[in-house]
Design a protein around this motif. Structure first.
Motif, mmCIF file in Angstrom:
data_model
loop_
_atom_site.group_PDB
_atom_site.id
_atom_site.type_symbol
_atom_site.label_atom_id
_atom_site.label_comp_id
_atom_site.label_asym_id
_atom_site.label_seq_id
_atom_site.Cartn_x
_atom_site.Cartn_y
_atom_site.Cartn_z
ATOM 1 N N ALA A 224 1.262 -1.270 -0.066
ATOM 2 C CA ALA A 224 -0.075 -0.200 0.057
ATOM 3 C C ALA A 224 0.623 1.166 -0.015
ATOM 4 O O ALA A 224 0.349 2.256 -0.623
ATOM 5 N N ALA A 225 1.819 0.908 0.358
ATOM 6 C CA ALA A 225 2.693 2.149 1.064
ATOM 7 C C ALA A 225 3.828 2.463 -0.337
ATOM 8 O O ALA A 225 3.524 3.604 -0.943
ATOM 9 N N LYS A 226 3.763 1.892 -0.982
ATOM 10 C CA LYS A 226 4.818 1.718 -2.567
ATOM 11 C C LYS A 226 3.757 2.154 -3.851
ATOM 12 O O LYS A 226 3.714 3.008 -4.401
ATOM 13 N N GLU A 227 2.137 1.554 -3.386
ATOM 14 C CA GLU A 227 1.381 2.483 -4.117
ATOM 15 C C GLU A 227 1.014 3.331 -4.359
ATOM 16 O O GLU A 227 0.754 4.987 -5.010
ATOM 17 N N GLU A 228 0.733 4.259 -3.209
ATOM 18 C CA GLU A 228 1.027 5.310 -2.690
ATOM 19 C C GLU A 228 1.446 6.317 -3.510
ATOM 20 O O GLU A 228 1.800 7.446 -3.540
ATOM 21 N N LEU B 24 3.246 9.665 -10.473
ATOM 22 C CA LEU B 24 2.660 10.167 -11.619
ATOM 23 C C LEU B 24 2.170 11.259 -11.641
ATOM 24 O O LEU B 24 2.032 12.602 -12.409
ATOM 25 N N ALA B 25 1.311 11.942 -9.988
ATOM 26 C CA ALA B 25 1.371 13.442 -9.566
ATOM 27 C C ALA B 25 2.110 14.216 -10.283
ATOM 28 O O ALA B 25 1.661 15.358 -10.840
ATOM 29 N N SER C 171 -4.629 9.107 -10.017
ATOM 30 C CA SER C 171 -5.416 8.199 -9.235
ATOM 31 C C SER C 171 -6.407 7.274 -9.714
ATOM 32 O O SER C 171 -6.903 6.192 -9.976
ATOM 33 N N LEU C 172 -6.925 7.971 -11.097
ATOM 34 C CA LEU C 172 -8.169 8.104 -11.816
ATOM 35 C C LEU C 172 -7.178 6.626 -13.275
ATOM 36 O O LEU C 172 -7.244 5.483 -13.090
ATOM 37 N N SER D 77 -5.573 1.678 -15.032
ATOM 38 C CA SER D 77 -4.601 0.225 -15.272
ATOM 39 C C SER D 77 -5.020 -1.440 -14.331
ATOM 40 O O SER D 77 -4.216 -2.070 -14.954
ATOM 41 N N ARG D 78 -5.224 -0.226 -12.986
ATOM 42 C CA ARG D 78 -5.691 -2.192 -12.141
ATOM 43 C C ARG D 78 -6.626 -3.121 -12.755
ATOM 44 O O ARG D 78 -6.724 -4.399 -12.520
ATOM 45 N N GLY D 79 -7.539 -1.975 -13.083
ATOM 46 C CA GLY D 79 -8.673 -3.160 -14.253
ATOM 47 C C GLY D 79 -7.975 -3.915 -15.429
ATOM 48 O O GLY D 79 -8.127 -5.429 -15.314
#
Length: 203
Positions: A124-128, A134-135, A157-158, A163-165
């Motif tokens: 979760a920390a790495k995804e953040e 990206l931002a 985030s969008l 991408s995850r989908g």
């Protein structure tokens, strides 16, 4: 192998790289330390010098994997190419590189479950961190989404959710890249490039 050599960073990285391959091949439950030792060409005792258990090895391997992906993402976003292409490459490094594993490993659901239970906080920390990178790239490029009321973080985030989908539904890594290229271009088209203020000379 000497004690110093057995505990070197190079040996540790080799163990982690081989462990990831073994976990994908056999699944988390069936993998044991002997399997990893054999794949790495070292003794089981050497592995235990670095990792006290299979759980610790799996967590470290997961973090190692995402750390490598983040390094590649940073390089992509700092490259001297148009923002849409750098974003597509960043997503390919973050999710695209795992598409083939999702397609070819019968144990991917088990591995994802183990990742969530043993390394969920680290992931979760790495995804953040990924979304923040990206931002930052979107903001540096001067793209604004005022008309659709999105901040750079919202836009990142969008795209990350999109991408995850895609990584679970495509038939190849190339298809993933194509879909993400379309998604990135659509989002960029919804934004505007903020005009840069010209510097005025003072008298």
């Amino acid at each position: 192998m000497s004690s110093e050599a057995a505990t070197s960073p190079t040996v540790r990285d080799t163990i982690l790289e081989k462990a990831l391959d073994v976990f994908v091949r056999y699944g988390y439950r069936k993998t044991n330390m002997e399997d990893v030792a054999s794949a790495a060409g070292i003794s089981r005792q050497t592995i235990y010098l670095h990792f006290k258990s299979k759980e610790a090895l799996f967590r470290a391997g997961t973090e190692f994997l995402f750390d490598g992906a983040l390094e590649a993402v940073e390089a992509a976003l700092e490259s001297d190419v148009p923002i849409d292409e750098s974003l597509v490459t960043a997503f390919d490094e973050w999710h695209g590189r795992f598409v083939e594993a999702f397609l070819n490993s019968p144990h991917i659901d088990e591995i994802m479950e183990a990742s969530g239970s043993l390394a969920g906080d680290a992931v979760a920390a790495k995804e953040e961190r990924f979304v923040a990178l990206l931002a930052g790239a979107i903001k540096r490029a001067g793209i604004r989404f005022d008309t659709v009321q999105l901040s750079p973080k919202d836009a990142a985030s969008l795209l990350e959710a999109t991408s995850r989908g895609y990584k679970h539904s495509v038939a190849s890594r190339e298809e993933y890249r194509q879909k993400m290229r379309t998604a990135v271009r659509v989002l960029c088209a919804a934004g505007t490039i903020a005009p840069r203020r010209s510097k005025t000379r003072s008298n």
